[in-house]
Design an enzyme around this catalytic site. Structure first.
Site, PDB file in Angstrom:
ATOM      1  N   MET A 109     -15.072 -23.195   0.248  1.00 46.50           N
ATOM      2  CA  MET A 109     -15.706 -21.895   0.031  1.00 46.50           C
ATOM      3  C   MET A 109     -16.094 -21.826  -1.436  1.00 46.50           C
ATOM      4  O   MET A 109     -15.492 -21.115  -2.240  1.00 46.50           O
ATOM      5  CB  MET A 109     -14.739 -20.766   0.420  1.00 46.50           C
ATOM      6  N   HIS A 111     -11.835 -26.981   3.802  1.00 48.21           N
ATOM      7  CA  HIS A 111     -12.817 -25.909   3.974  1.00 48.21           C
ATOM      8  C   HIS A 111     -13.270 -25.459   2.594  1.00 48.21           C
ATOM      9  O   HIS A 111     -12.519 -24.800   1.874  1.00 48.21           O
ATOM     10  CB  HIS A 111     -12.138 -24.762   4.756  1.00 48.21           C
ATOM     11  N   ASP A 151     -11.832 -19.583  12.476  1.00 45.34           N
ATOM     12  CA  ASP A 151     -10.962 -19.375  11.312  1.00 45.34           C
ATOM     13  C   ASP A 151     -10.946 -17.904  10.916  1.00 45.34           C
ATOM     14  O   ASP A 151     -11.980 -17.341  10.573  1.00 45.34           O
ATOM     15  CB  ASP A 151     -11.516 -20.231  10.156  1.00 45.34           C
ATOM     16  N   GLY A 152      -9.740 -17.314  10.977  1.00 45.98           N
ATOM     17  CA  GLY A 152      -9.561 -15.947  10.509  1.00 45.98           C
ATOM     18  C   GLY A 152      -8.949 -15.045  11.560  1.00 45.98           C
ATOM     19  O   GLY A 152      -9.548 -14.793  12.604  1.00 45.98           O
ATOM     20  N   GLY A 153      -7.717 -14.614  11.308  1.00 44.29           N
ATOM     21  CA  GLY A 153      -7.091 -13.613  12.175  1.00 44.29           C
ATOM     22  C   GLY A 153      -6.673 -14.108  13.540  1.00 44.29           C
ATOM     23  O   GLY A 153      -6.532 -13.313  14.488  1.00 44.29           O
ATOM     24  N   HIS A 201      -5.094 -27.225   6.981  1.00 45.61           N
ATOM     25  CA  HIS A 201      -6.341 -26.594   6.544  1.00 45.61           C
ATOM     26  C   HIS A 201      -6.248 -26.209   5.070  1.00 45.61           C
ATOM     27  O   HIS A 201      -5.348 -25.462   4.674  1.00 45.61           O
ATOM     28  CB  HIS A 201      -6.577 -25.359   7.419  1.00 45.61           C
ATOM     29  N   GLY A 225      -3.372 -18.994   9.575  1.00 43.95           N
ATOM     30  CA  GLY A 225      -2.602 -18.829   8.342  1.00 43.95           C
ATOM     31  C   GLY A 225      -1.357 -18.009   8.600  1.00 43.95           C
ATOM     32  O   GLY A 225      -0.257 -18.537   8.795  1.00 43.95           O
ATOM     33  N   MET A 254     -11.276 -22.197  -2.724  1.00 46.34           N
ATOM     34  CA  MET A 254     -12.050 -20.996  -3.101  1.00 46.34           C
ATOM     35  C   MET A 254     -12.299 -21.006  -4.601  1.00 46.34           C
ATOM     36  O   MET A 254     -11.395 -21.311  -5.388  1.00 46.34           O
ATOM     37  CB  MET A 254     -11.272 -19.730  -2.737  1.00 46.34           C
ATOM     38  N   PHE A 280      -9.620 -14.389   2.019  1.00 48.35           N
ATOM     39  CA  PHE A 280      -8.195 -14.026   2.055  1.00 48.35           C
ATOM     40  C   PHE A 280      -7.605 -14.337   3.426  1.00 48.35           C
ATOM     41  O   PHE A 280      -8.301 -14.199   4.430  1.00 48.35           O
ATOM     42  CB  PHE A 280      -8.016 -12.530   1.767  1.00 48.35           C
ATOM     43  N   MET A 284     -16.650 -18.439  11.357  1.00 50.24           N
ATOM     44  CA  MET A 284     -15.682 -17.585  10.666  1.00 50.24           C
ATOM     45  C   MET A 284     -15.482 -16.305  11.478  1.00 50.24           C
ATOM     46  O   MET A 284     -16.451 -15.655  11.888  1.00 50.24           O
ATOM     47  CB  MET A 284     -16.180 -17.221   9.258  1.00 50.24           C
ATOM     48  N   SER A 296      -3.375 -22.985   7.844  1.00 49.41           N
ATOM     49  CA  SER A 296      -3.998 -22.760   6.531  1.00 49.41           C
ATOM     50  C   SER A 296      -2.905 -22.558   5.487  1.00 49.41           C
ATOM     51  O   SER A 296      -2.190 -21.548   5.504  1.00 49.41           O
ATOM     52  CB  SER A 296      -4.901 -21.524   6.608  1.00 49.41           C
ATOM     53  N   ASP A 324      -7.955 -24.337   2.123  1.00 49.21           N
ATOM     54  CA  ASP A 324      -8.966 -23.340   1.779  1.00 49.21           C
ATOM     55  C   ASP A 324      -9.268 -23.409   0.288  1.00 49.21           C
ATOM     56  O   ASP A 324      -8.533 -22.866  -0.541  1.00 49.21           O
ATOM     57  CB  ASP A 324      -8.458 -21.940   2.136  1.00 49.21           C
TER      58      ASP A 324
HETATM   59  C1  DX5 Z   1     -10.217 -17.168   4.997  1.00 48.11           C
HETATM   60  C2  DX5 Z   1      -9.689 -18.574   5.148  1.00 48.11           C
HETATM   61  C3  DX5 Z   1      -8.790 -18.733   6.322  1.00 48.11           C
HETATM   62  C4  DX5 Z   1      -7.509 -17.941   6.274  1.00 48.11           C
HETATM   63  C5  DX5 Z   1      -6.799 -17.977   7.601  1.00 48.11           C
HETATM   64  O1  DX5 Z   1     -11.119 -17.142   3.952  1.00 48.11           O
HETATM   65  O2  DX5 Z   1     -10.763 -19.477   5.297  1.00 48.11           O
HETATM   66  O3  DX5 Z   1      -8.504 -20.114   6.530  1.00 48.11           O
HETATM   67  O4  DX5 Z   1      -6.654 -18.404   5.269  1.00 48.11           O
HETATM   68  O5  DX5 Z   1      -5.664 -17.161   7.542  1.00 48.11           O
HETATM   69  P1  DX5 Z   1      -5.333 -16.090   8.702  1.00 48.11           P
HETATM   70  O6  DX5 Z   1      -5.109 -16.884   9.938  1.00 48.11           O
HETATM   71  O7  DX5 Z   1      -4.106 -15.404   8.203  1.00 48.11           O
HETATM   72  O8  DX5 Z   1      -6.526 -15.188   8.813  1.00 48.11           O
HETATM   73 ZN    ZN Z   2     -10.423 -21.562   6.047  1.00 50.73          ZN
END
Ligand code: DX5
Ligand code: ZN
Length: 225
Positions: free
Chosen positions: A73, A71, A181-183, A38, A203, A42, A148, A142, A13, A40
């Site tokens: 959002m 992606h 996706d996420g963490g 990826h 990310g 937003m 973030f 998610m 990401s 993102d």
């Molecule tokens: C969150 C995003 C993710 C995020 C992933 O809203 O969609 O793609 O950037 O980053 P990490 O892996 O650091 O959670």
């Molecule tokens: Zn994402």
């Protein structure tokens, strides 16, 4: 838990990197290592953060040999979907929570030869998308509330991935990919893969150390664990 038979794709990401200089970074990325990038997107409404739109992605694409994983959002993706499709990405993912017309939008994406992705936030029951699976090439579970990078992984994502995998099996839709996706980090990637995910967004785990290729290789190694 069941082991996925799909190859594992890692999708870094880019918002966790330096967006101002990412074109130069992208030129040096090896498609044999980095499977996807990826994006993102937003809008400051669907999520409380603002990143970039189709203009930035179009510029970046000129510096890049890696397929793009977009992606969205954003509220009402129907208003700008065409601009993202014209970039000819690998996948465009819309959020279930962001539109009243998921069937129409997923069909539009698929008809343009782009993978049609549908994302659900942690608060949305997995069963909500059961009737939409025939329209999806990819489901994005998610594992954080979106907005973030750098947030902690929600353990509740694991049974949700398993549930989604069971729904896909139940509909004999074996080609439908599960993305998470996420963490995601070296420590938890094998658990999301064993639960049934095969497209892994990362990310912080990819960008924090400064060596993108080494981080992606490390995640792939971790995925086998
Ligand atoms: C969150 C995003 C993710 C995020 C992933 O809203 O969609 O793609 O950037 O980053 P990490 O892996 O650091 O959670
Ligand atoms: Zn994402």
């Amino acid at each position: 838990m069941q082991k996925t038979t799909e190859p594992i794709l890692i999708s870094p990401s880019i918002i966790a990197g330096d967006l101002a200089s990412f074109g130069t970074v992208a030129e040096g990325l090896d498609p044999a290592v980095v499977d996807l990038l990826h994006m993102d997107v937003m809008d400051g409404h669907f999520v409380p953060n603002l990143t970039f739109g189709p203009g930035y992605i179009a510029h970046l694409k000129r510096h890049c040999r890696i397929p793009l994983d977009v992606h969205l959002m954003i509220e009402r993706p129907e208003l700008s979907l065409e601009e993202y499709l014209s970039l000819e990405p690998w996948c465009v993912t819309i959020h279930y929570e962001s539109t009243r017309f998921p069937v129409r939008l997923l069909s539009l994406i698929r008809n343009r030869g782009v993978k049609a992705g549908l994302a659900i936030n942690p608060a949305t029951p997995v069963e909500s998308i059961a009737d939409l699976l025939p329209c999806c090439d990819l489901v994005l579970i998610m594992s954080v509330d979106p907005g973030f990078y750098g947030q902690p992984f929600m353990e509740t994502a694991l049974p949700r991935i398993e549930k989604c995998a069971a729904l896909i099996r139940g509909q004999n839709a074996a080609g439908t990919l599960i993305q998470v996706d996420g963490g995601i980090h070296r420590e938890n990637i094998s658990r999301v893969v064993r639960a049934g995910a095969s497209v892994i967004v990362a990310g912080n785990a990819v960008f924090k150390g400064g060596d993108i290729h080494a981080a992606v290789r490390d995640l792939k190694k971790g995925a086998l664990g």
